[in-house]
Design a protein around this motif. Structure first.
Motif, short mmCIF file in Angstrom:
data_model
loop_
_atom_site.label_atom_id
_atom_site.label_comp_id
_atom_site.label_asym_id
_atom_site.label_seq_id
_atom_site.Cartn_x
_atom_site.Cartn_y
_atom_site.Cartn_z
N GLY A 1 0.79 -1.24 0.00
CA GLY A 1 0.00 0.00 0.00
C GLY A 1 0.81 1.28 0.00
O GLY A 1 0.25 2.37 0.20
N LYS A 2 2.10 1.18 -0.23
CA LYS A 2 2.95 2.39 -0.20
C LYS A 2 2.58 3.35 -1.33
O LYS A 2 2.42 4.55 -1.11
N THR A 3 2.46 2.82 -2.54
CA THR A 3 2.13 3.66 -3.69
C THR A 3 0.74 4.27 -3.56
O THR A 3 0.53 5.44 -3.89
N HIS A 4 -0.20 3.48 -3.05
CA HIS A 4 -1.56 3.97 -2.84
C HIS A 4 -1.54 5.21 -1.95
O HIS A 4 -2.15 6.24 -2.28
N LEU A 5 -0.84 5.12 -0.83
CA LEU A 5 -0.78 6.24 0.10
C LEU A 5 -0.07 7.44 -0.53
O LEU A 5 -0.51 8.58 -0.37
N ALA A 6 1.01 7.18 -1.26
CA ALA A 6 1.76 8.27 -1.89
C ALA A 6 0.88 9.02 -2.89
O ALA A 6 0.88 10.26 -2.93
N ILE A 7 0.12 8.28 -3.69
CA ILE A 7 -0.75 8.92 -4.68
C ILE A 7 -1.88 9.69 -3.99
O ILE A 7 -2.21 10.81 -4.37
N ALA A 8 -2.48 9.08 -2.97
CA ALA A 8 -3.58 9.74 -2.25
C ALA A 8 -3.10 11.06 -1.64
O ALA A 8 -3.81 12.07 -1.70
N MET A 9 -1.89 11.07 -1.07
CA MET A 9 -1.35 12.31 -0.51
C MET A 9 -1.04 13.32 -1.62
O MET A 9 -1.24 14.52 -1.45
N GLY A 10 -0.54 12.82 -2.74
CA GLY A 10 -0.25 13.71 -3.87
C GLY A 10 -1.50 14.38 -4.39
O GLY A 10 -1.51 15.59 -4.67
N ILE A 11 -2.58 13.62 -4.52
CA ILE A 11 -3.84 14.19 -4.99
C ILE A 11 -4.39 15.18 -3.97
O ILE A 11 -4.93 16.24 -4.34
N ALA A 12 -4.25 14.87 -2.69
CA ALA A 12 -4.69 15.80 -1.64
C ALA A 12 -3.93 17.11 -1.74
O ALA A 12 -4.50 18.19 -1.56
N ALA A 13 -2.64 17.04 -2.03
CA ALA A 13 -1.84 18.25 -2.19
C ALA A 13 -2.30 19.06 -3.40
O ALA A 13 -2.41 20.29 -3.34
N VAL B 1 2.49 19.10 -7.88
CA VAL B 1 3.05 17.79 -7.54
C VAL B 1 3.62 17.13 -8.79
O VAL B 1 3.05 17.22 -9.87
N GLY B 2 4.76 16.47 -8.61
CA GLY B 2 5.32 15.65 -9.67
C GLY B 2 5.45 14.22 -9.19
O GLY B 2 6.11 13.97 -8.18
N PHE B 3 4.78 13.29 -9.88
CA PHE B 3 4.83 11.87 -9.50
C PHE B 3 5.60 11.10 -10.56
O PHE B 3 5.28 11.18 -11.74
N LEU C 1 7.58 16.37 -4.62
CA LEU C 1 8.13 15.40 -5.57
C LEU C 1 7.94 14.01 -4.99
O LEU C 1 8.39 13.73 -3.87
N ILE C 2 7.27 13.13 -5.75
CA ILE C 2 7.04 11.75 -5.31
C ILE C 2 7.85 10.82 -6.21
O ILE C 2 7.66 10.81 -7.42
#
Length: 243
Positions: free
Chosen positions: A106-118, A125-127, A159-160
């Protein structure tokens, strides 16, 4: 004819076409109240358009939210709560996040969710999958466009780097990635997902001094989130088989 003239005025003034549609819907007690609501709707439209554009330009290969995210699979460090991550408060504190653990947890899931929140907060944001980022840097250098790409990255608030350490790097690639991390140090937040402990990072960069420098810049001002559970994908697959 009048509507066409209104649309033309919106074009000249760089206002949305929706302003004309809103003008037909609003009922107000005075001219000023009418104008205020019309302008407020235009502002709301622009803010939504900006958020949508930020999400589109971030480079997420899929969209994830917190709605179906299970925090019971991750050990949060002291001072970090679920709400802290959902509100991306680490960005105000200039903190980095390193999400470390097994594949599929679930690491990527959380990273994307936080990126979208930002993005929804109006932040840039850059993913990147790390291997893809390295390829882009190498291609840009060969084409003489490295400065342009680095300038683009420098504009990000967050930056993710996903899947950090999945692919070994040659010396040039390692140096380019080091440049990105070095440029980001204390200038923008970095979120990194990896399944490789720090002691094995030298196997990626093949240079102990560079590896130590990268770890130093990433770990300083950072929180480490640990994922030590089994793969969610494997578990879900087994659940379907059991069903």
């Amino acid at each position: 004819m009048l509507k066409e003239e209104l649309l033309n005025c919106c074009k000249v003034l760089r206002l949305s076409r929706g302003l004309v549609d809103n003008s037909e819907e609003i009922v107000a007690e005075s001219h000023q109240a009418y104008l205020l609501e019309l302008l407020q709707r235009e502002i709301a439209h622009r803010e939504k358009s900006k958020r949508d554009r930020l999400i589109k330009n971030a480079g997420f290969y899929t969209l994830k939210s917190f709605d179906d995210y299970r925090f019971d699979e991750v050990k949060l460090p002291s001072g970090v709560t679920q709400e802290y991550l959902k509100q991306t408060q680490f960005m105000e504190e200039q903190k980095n996040l390193i999400l470390y653990g097994n594949v599929g947890t679930g690491k990527t899931h959380l990273a994307i969710a936080m990126g979208i929140a930002a993005c929804r907060r109006g932040l840039s944001v850059g993913f990147y999958r790390t291997a893809n980022l390295v390829n882009q840097l190498a291609d840009a250098k060969k084409a003489g466009k490295l400065s342009k790409l680095l300038s683009t990255i420098k504009k990000f608030d967050l930056l993710i780097c996903d899947e950090w350490g999945y692919v070994p790097l040659d010396r040039e690639a390692a140096q380019l990635l080091f440049q990105v991390i070095s440029d980001s140090y204390e200038r923008r937040n970095v979120v990194l997902t990896t399944n490789l402990e720090f002691s094995r990072w030298v196997s990626i960069f093949y240079d102990e001094q560079m590896t130590a420098a990268i770890i130093d810049r990433l770990v300083h001002h950072s929180y480490l989130l640990l994922y030590d559970g089994p793969s969610n994908r494997m578990r879900d697959s087994l659940m379907r088989q059991d069903g």
